[in-house]
Scaffold this motif. Structure first.
Motif, short mmCIF file in Angstrom:
data_model
loop_
_atom_site.label_atom_id
_atom_site.label_comp_id
_atom_site.label_asym_id
_atom_site.label_seq_id
_atom_site.Cartn_x
_atom_site.Cartn_y
_atom_site.Cartn_z
N ILE A 1 0.87 -1.17 0.00
CA ILE A 1 0.00 0.00 0.00
C ILE A 1 0.90 1.22 0.00
CG2 ILE A 1 -1.56 1.42 1.40
CD1 ILE A 1 -2.95 -1.16 2.24
N LEU A 2 0.67 2.14 -0.94
CA LEU A 2 1.44 3.38 -1.05
C LEU A 2 0.50 4.55 -0.84
CD1 LEU A 2 4.13 4.26 -3.72
CD2 LEU A 2 2.31 5.88 -3.16
N ILE A 3 0.82 5.43 0.12
CA ILE A 3 -0.02 6.58 0.46
C ILE A 3 0.77 7.86 0.22
CG2 ILE A 3 -1.44 7.64 2.25
CD1 ILE A 3 -1.18 4.89 3.76
N ARG B 1 -1.80 14.16 -2.58
CA ARG B 1 -2.18 13.91 -1.18
C ARG B 1 -3.69 13.64 -1.10
NH1 ARG B 1 -1.19 18.61 3.07
NH2 ARG B 1 -2.90 19.51 1.88
N TYR C 1 -4.71 10.43 -1.71
CA TYR C 1 -4.86 9.20 -2.48
C TYR C 1 -3.90 8.13 -1.97
CZ TYR C 1 -7.56 11.63 -6.11
OH TYR C 1 -8.51 12.33 -6.80
N PHE C 2 -4.30 6.85 -2.12
CA PHE C 2 -3.37 5.75 -1.91
C PHE C 2 -3.72 4.62 -2.86
CE2 PHE C 2 -6.81 4.65 1.03
CZ PHE C 2 -6.93 3.27 0.92
N TYR D 1 -3.30 0.25 -3.69
CA TYR D 1 -2.97 -1.12 -3.28
C TYR D 1 -2.40 -1.86 -4.48
CZ TYR D 1 -3.63 -6.12 -2.65
OH TYR D 1 -3.43 -7.49 -2.62
N TYR E 1 5.87 9.91 0.32
CA TYR E 1 4.85 8.88 0.40
C TYR E 1 5.22 7.85 1.47
CZ TYR E 1 8.11 6.42 -2.73
OH TYR E 1 9.22 5.85 -3.29
N MET F 1 4.79 3.81 2.74
CA MET F 1 4.62 2.49 2.14
C MET F 1 4.51 1.40 3.20
SD MET F 1 4.76 0.77 -0.87
CE MET F 1 5.87 1.53 -2.07
N CYS G 1 -9.89 -1.60 5.30
CA CYS G 1 -9.47 -0.21 5.46
C CYS G 1 -10.68 0.66 5.73
CB CYS G 1 -8.77 0.27 4.19
SG CYS G 1 -8.34 2.03 4.21
#
Length: 252
Positions: free
Chosen positions: A60-62, A88, A90-91, A93, A112, A114, A163
């Motif tokens: 997951i990257l945010i 900013r 958004y993230f 999977y 970001y 991770m 989530c």
């Protein structure tokens, strides 16, 4: 393992030479996962951390600050890849073995967070590469504590990946309890108290399965935070059984 809290001090310092700098937060085993890593990275304008690659781990990257392009491809080539702008709020999977990378085509750094994990337990993956938006997901509410589910699916390494976004008014919260799953939280605004500490925005909180924890908004403004739950009941019950055996052998 123990619960932990990590404050991300924005803005992060760039790597002038390498143009990409990861800051490790956690790396190791949990009660649920064979492997979990968490890091925050800063990527300079005009650069990418690597060519599209794939791996066994899910991610997951945010995006915390700035703007970048997400590159989703079928192989190591960028040709014919799907490009998505990420800012900013958004993230994304990534399932296991999905080719992906990130590139900064803006004039400012992008930062970001991770999460990356794998597990010996395997399940039927129901979640493909998906981009989620969490900002502006809530309408104003008079309730002290409100949650909005963003998703809940089986993945290759998890019985369930869940989530949700939480909105908590001053005085809101929940009493200490234990979960049968690992919980990771990213605080977004306001101040909350947990594990005896005051936690500010852009902090990562981790509660391992079986560890008691509670949380309360002690500030005078609404708090928002993003929650990820990592479920694997077989792994949790197995670890409890091993712990029971060890305890009884030692006490003989």
């Amino acid at each position: 393992m123990s619960c932990w809290i990590h404050k991300i001090d924005l803005p992060l310092q760039e790597d002038v030479k390498g143009k990409w700098k990861p800051y490790s937060i956690y790396k190791g085993e949990t009660k649920i996962l064979d492997f979990l890593s968490c890091h925050v990275s800063i990527l300079s304008p005009g650069h990418s951390p690597h060519l599209p690659h794939s791996h066994e781990e899910e991610e997951i990257l945010i995006v915390l600050d700035g703007e970048a392009e997400l590159v989703i491809s079928e192989n190591e080539s960028i040709e014919d890849a799907n490009i998505h702008k990420m800012t900013r709020g958004y993230f994304v999977y990534y399932p296991a073995w999905q080719f992906h990378t990130l590139r900064n085509t803006s004039n400012s750094p992008v930062t970001y967070l991770m999460f990356k994990w794998r597990n010996s337990e395997k399940y039927n993956n129901e979640l493909s590469t998906t981009i989620f938006k969490y900002e502006d997901s809530f309408n104003e509410s008079n309730k002290l504590f409100v949650t909005k589910r963003l998703f809940e699916y089986n993945t290759l390494h998890l019985e369930k990946l869940h989530c949700h976004l939480t909105s908590m008014k001053p005085g809101g919260g929940y009493k200490p309890h234990k979960d049968k799953h690992d919980v990771a939280i990213l605080t977004l605004s306001g101040k909350i108290k947990t594990l005896g500490k005051v936690v500010e925005p852009y902090s990562v909180i981790f509660y391992p399965a079986g560890k008691k924890h509670g949380l309360r908004n002690i500030h005078d403004e609404r708090a928002f935070y993003l929650v990820f739950e990592f479920h694997c009941s077989n792994k949790y019950q197995h670890n409890k059984f091993i712990k029971f055996l060890i305890k009884n052998i030692i006490n003989r």
